[in-house]
Design an enzyme around this catalytic site. Structure first.
Site, PDB file in Angstrom:
ATOM      1  N   HIS A 111      17.790 -36.591  -6.974  1.00  0.00           N
ATOM      2  CA  HIS A 111      17.214 -37.015  -5.692  1.00  0.00           C
ATOM      3  C   HIS A 111      15.700 -36.822  -5.645  1.00  0.00           C
ATOM      4  O   HIS A 111      15.128 -36.723  -4.559  1.00  0.00           O
ATOM      5  CB  HIS A 111      17.894 -36.267  -4.541  1.00  0.00           C
ATOM      6  N   GLU A 113       7.600 -15.144 -11.306  1.00  0.00           N
ATOM      7  CA  GLU A 113       6.984 -13.854 -10.982  1.00  0.00           C
ATOM      8  C   GLU A 113       6.359 -13.159 -12.175  1.00  0.00           C
ATOM      9  O   GLU A 113       5.245 -12.679 -12.077  1.00  0.00           O
ATOM     10  CB  GLU A 113       8.068 -12.890 -10.474  1.00  0.00           C
ATOM     11  N   GLU A 149      17.518 -17.748  -8.661  1.00  0.00           N
ATOM     12  CA  GLU A 149      17.024 -16.406  -9.004  1.00  0.00           C
ATOM     13  C   GLU A 149      16.415 -16.399 -10.408  1.00  0.00           C
ATOM     14  O   GLU A 149      15.392 -15.753 -10.643  1.00  0.00           O
ATOM     15  CB  GLU A 149      18.172 -15.387  -8.877  1.00  0.00           C
ATOM     16  N   LYS A 178       5.913  -4.797  -4.403  1.00  0.00           N
ATOM     17  CA  LYS A 178       7.367  -4.761  -4.283  1.00  0.00           C
ATOM     18  C   LYS A 178       7.832  -4.686  -2.831  1.00  0.00           C
ATOM     19  O   LYS A 178       8.863  -5.230  -2.483  1.00  0.00           O
ATOM     20  CB  LYS A 178       7.906  -3.574  -5.068  1.00  0.00           C
ATOM     21  N   ASN A 205      -1.531   2.189   5.706  1.00  0.00           N
ATOM     22  CA  ASN A 205      -0.683   1.094   5.241  1.00  0.00           C
ATOM     23  C   ASN A 205      -0.279   0.303   6.472  1.00  0.00           C
ATOM     24  O   ASN A 205       0.206   0.877   7.441  1.00  0.00           O
ATOM     25  CB  ASN A 205       0.558   1.691   4.547  1.00  0.00           C
ATOM     26  N   GLY A 206      -0.484  -1.031   6.443  1.00  0.00           N
ATOM     27  CA  GLY A 206      -0.126  -1.859   7.601  1.00  0.00           C
ATOM     28  C   GLY A 206      -1.305  -2.727   7.986  1.00  0.00           C
ATOM     29  O   GLY A 206      -2.258  -2.884   7.203  1.00  0.00           O
ATOM     30  N   ARG A 208       3.979  -0.496  -4.734  1.00  0.00           N
ATOM     31  CA  ARG A 208       3.624  -0.982  -3.397  1.00  0.00           C
ATOM     32  C   ARG A 208       2.270  -1.698  -3.379  1.00  0.00           C
ATOM     33  O   ARG A 208       1.857  -2.218  -2.339  1.00  0.00           O
ATOM     34  CB  ARG A 208       3.571   0.196  -2.408  1.00  0.00           C
ATOM     35  N   TRP A 219      -2.798  -2.758  -1.727  1.00  0.00           N
ATOM     36  CA  TRP A 219      -2.519  -4.188  -1.916  1.00  0.00           C
ATOM     37  C   TRP A 219      -3.338  -4.879  -0.833  1.00  0.00           C
ATOM     38  O   TRP A 219      -3.042  -4.763   0.355  1.00  0.00           O
ATOM     39  CB  TRP A 219      -1.021  -4.471  -1.732  1.00  0.00           C
ATOM     40  N   CYS A 221       0.846  -1.179   0.000  1.00  0.00           N
ATOM     41  CA  CYS A 221       0.000   0.000   0.000  1.00  0.00           C
ATOM     42  C   CYS A 221       0.891   1.241   0.000  1.00  0.00           C
ATOM     43  O   CYS A 221       1.895   1.294   0.693  1.00  0.00           O
ATOM     44  CB  CYS A 221      -0.952   0.095   1.184  1.00  0.00           C
ATOM     45  N   LYS A 257      12.468 -15.331 -11.259  1.00  0.00           N
ATOM     46  CA  LYS A 257      12.059 -14.304 -12.231  1.00  0.00           C
ATOM     47  C   LYS A 257      10.971 -14.842 -13.150  1.00  0.00           C
ATOM     48  O   LYS A 257       9.991 -14.172 -13.442  1.00  0.00           O
ATOM     49  CB  LYS A 257      13.259 -13.842 -13.087  1.00  0.00           C
TER      50      LYS A 257
HETATM   51  C1  F6R Z   1      11.685 -10.779  -6.470  1.00  0.00           C
HETATM   52  C2  F6R Z   1      11.249  -9.801  -5.515  1.00  0.00           C
HETATM   53  C3  F6R Z   1      10.948 -10.269  -4.131  1.00  0.00           C
HETATM   54  C4  F6R Z   1      11.828  -9.466  -3.169  1.00  0.00           C
HETATM   55  C5  F6R Z   1      11.487  -9.824  -1.718  1.00  0.00           C
HETATM   56  C6  F6R Z   1      12.378  -9.094  -0.746  1.00  0.00           C
HETATM   57  O1  F6R Z   1      11.876 -10.219  -7.729  1.00  0.00           O
HETATM   58  O2  F6R Z   1      11.160  -8.654  -5.811  1.00  0.00           O
HETATM   59  O3  F6R Z   1      11.169 -11.621  -3.987  1.00  0.00           O
HETATM   60  O4  F6R Z   1      13.161  -9.755  -3.455  1.00  0.00           O
HETATM   61  O5  F6R Z   1      10.150  -9.498  -1.452  1.00  0.00           O
HETATM   62  O6  F6R Z   1      12.255  -7.717  -0.871  1.00  0.00           O
HETATM   63  P1  F6R Z   1      13.329  -6.749  -0.262  1.00  0.00           P
HETATM   64  O7  F6R Z   1      14.613  -6.986  -0.972  1.00  0.00           O
HETATM   65  O8  F6R Z   1      12.797  -5.384  -0.468  1.00  0.00           O
HETATM   66  O9  F6R Z   1      13.451  -7.102   1.188  1.00  0.00           O
END
Ligand code: F6R
Length: 592
Positions: A492, A476, A469, A587, A100-101, A27, A74, A2, A473
């Protein structure tokens, strides 16, 4: 999660709020709304949908008035509906709140309020806040700030909220506990937001509100109060110029722009203070144990860090999943260095673990991108990534910057910071090469594989983190099931899932893991998997070769991750999705 924005000043407020909300859409983007006061009337417009849709449907940016607050949501409590969108109001629509929260005791508060005759219009936890404030203003004739101060102790959980009221007009009051709120003062008025990005185009002077503090903002000034209502002063910090740029710069998506910015991000990440790195390195070397705590992409970067610490500094460390870290706090003590890695610096899982570790005397080193974050406040040392705002929800350039910082830190463990800076100096060209060589081939590969449902990513040693990683990607942004694993683990269990044509991405640069990784790839190939090799050395095993530049063994992650980011991006487009705003994600994850 949010985003909150507020403005009061000389200018029409709603367009400023709308622009700020767009900067905070990372957000959350389920619903949006704005409340303004004009000619003594409270005007609220809100709806479900992304900000542009809400603007089209409701014209939120056209609300009149020089004072307004806004929200991009969100959803946590309550479905994505117009009624649950913020701002929320009291029974008589005389005040508005954006939050927010999570208010953890909202059910109890809501019941109490209903028993006292209040009517609720949403399913949200947030709506209790305007009702509680209104009671104080109506019943006790409190000013808006006095009512906010009186309500704060009743709210359990975490919050950042801002509010305005027609019975105490001309001001915005903001309060915070465990969620960010930043105040900006400019020549045309004052601003408030969950992130300085919301107002960075108007002013670079930013003041972070602390926990249990309250700000009262009028067009001319911002005054700060502690929980007891005592006024105190706070000095603004100048925002980095780079932080104000959040345009797409001609790219179709932020995600692509941020992938393309990576050569430059490495150079910026390398602009660090060697003395500070040496001092952190000493703490790490002296520590009885070193634990990284992080989530998602930041955790995968920490896996690279763990490898580099071991290989370069001969220092063993562990990587904890931040949401699980708290359960191991019994074994954390004052001889522990906790390295908290977080792009946003506000991930709730990270923050909570760091609090717990601090309480038992651990030393906290944080690695952050976003300035003015809560994590910085909790840390003994903070290292900034310096790569500017990352707007695409999927982390790209911040991952590479985190890896660069770990490279510097690992060399600092052996007193070789300057050498590491020198090595990084060659890397921006190599990363640019990795982009140029692969971009168009990966568009074709994405077209070929766009209907595949499962991908597997393999790697050994430092390359294992890149496999994980790369898989994240793809999940996501392209909504394809993908698993990243140590190449040796395949046999395994997961091998049972490999069938004809299953894409298996093998991260196998020409380092000492090359041969063994290829043997594992061969196990998949023998079950007719489609092998995509990411390497500087070709092999007959590959059905598709993603060629990366040859670099030193410890620097391979920087050139191997880039094509995997591009593959995920092109897969998202090939499958018809917007990679900047993946469904269900935000994010900044400020809830546990
Ligand atoms: C992946 C992504 C999330 C963040 C995770 C941690 O592309 O964006 O997996 O990496 O939510 O976020 P931060 O780094 O802000 O703690």
């Amino acid at each position: 999660m949010c985003g909150i924005v507020g403005y009061c000043g000389k200018e029409p407020a709603a367009p400023i709020i709308l622009e700020g909300l767009k900067c905070l859409e990372y957000r959350g983007y389920d619903s949006a709304g704005i409340a303004s006061i004009c000619d003594g009337e409270m005007l609220v417009k809100k709806d479900a949908g992304k900000i542009d849709e809400v603007e089209r449907k409701q014209g939120i940016g056209c609300l009149p008035g020089n004072i307004a607050i806004g929200h991009t949501r969100w959803a946590t409590h309550g479905a994505v509906t117009q009624a649950n969108a913020h701002p929320h109001s009291d029974c008589h629509g005389r005040l508005a709140v954006v939050h927010n929260g999570i208010i953890e005791n909202y059910q109890q508060l809501r019941q109490e309020l209903i028993d006292r005759g209040h009517h609720f219009t949403s399913e949200t936890d947030s709506e209790v806040i305007p009702h509680l404030i209104a009671e104080k203003m109506e019943g006790d004739s409190y000013s808006l700030e006095k009512a906010v101060l009186a309500v704060m102790p009743r709210l359990e959980g975490s919050y950042a909220f801002v509010t305005l009221a027609i019975d105490d007009p001309g001001k915005i009051v903001g309060a915070r506990k465990n969620n960010p709120l930043v105040v900006g003062s400019g020549s045309h008025g004052n601003y408030i937001g969950s992130d300085a990005l919301a107002f960075a185009r108007h002013t670079r002077k930013a003041i972070s509100l602390g926990d249990n503090e309250v700000v009262v903002m009028t067009p001319d000034k911002a005054e700060f109060f502690d929980a007891a209502g005592n006024a105190f002063s706070k000095q603004p910090r100048e925002l980095d110029e780079n932080w104000a740029n959040n345009c797409k710069d001609g790219y179709e998506h932020f995600t692509l722009k941020e992938i393309m910015e990576q050569p430059c991000a490495i150079d910026r990440a390398a602009l660090q203070d060697g003395k500070k790195f040496n001092s952190i390195a000493l703490d790490i070397l002296r520590a009885g144990q070193v634990v990284f705590t992080a989530c998602g992409t930041s955790r995968y970067a920490a896996l690279v860090g763990r490898y580099l610490f071991s290989r370069v500094g001969k220092k063993f460390s562990e990587v904890a999943n931040a949401s699980e870290f708290g359960y191991f706090v019994d074994s954390i003590d004052k001889n522990t260095v906790v390295i908290a890695v977080s792009q946003s610096g506000e991930t709730a899982d990270v923050i909570e673990g760091v609090w717990a570790a601090r309480d038992v005397g651990a030393k906290i080193v944080s690695i952050i991108n976003r300035p003015n974050s809560m994590l910085e406040e909790l840390s003994h040392h903070t290292i900034y990534l310096k790569c500017g705002p990352e707007v695409g929800v999927a982390a790209t350039k911040t991952f590479l910057s985190q890896v660069a910082v770990f490279y510097l830190l690992s060399f600092s463990l052996v007193n070789a910071f300057d050498e590491a800076v020198e090595h990084l100096g060659d890397m921006s060209g190599k990363v640019a090469e990795a982009i140029e060589c692969n971009n168009s081939n990966l568009i074709n590969l994405a077209q070929k594989l766009k209907d595949k449902n499962d991908f597997y990513y393999l790697g050994r040693g430092i390359n294992f983190s890149i496999a994980t990683e790369g898989a994240l990607k793809l999940k996501e942004v392209a909504y394809v099931h993908a698993e990243g694993m140590p190449a040796g683990e395949l046999k395994h269990g997961t091998l049972a899932l490999i069938e004809q044509g299953t894409p298996v991405v093998v991260v196998c640069p020409d380092d000492y893991t090359y041969g063994e990784t290829l043997s594992n790839a061969m196990e998949a190939k023998s079950r007719r998997a489609y092998i995509i090799g990411v390497s500087d050395r070709e092999s007959d095993i590959f059905d598709f070769w993603v060629e990366v530049p040859r670099v030193d063994e410890l620097l391979y992650p920087m050139v191997t991750i880039v094509p995997l980011q591009l593959l995920a991006y092109h897969m998202a487009l090939a499958r018809g999705y917007n990679p900047d705003k993946p469904r269900n994600l935000a994010k900044s994850v400020t809830v546990k």
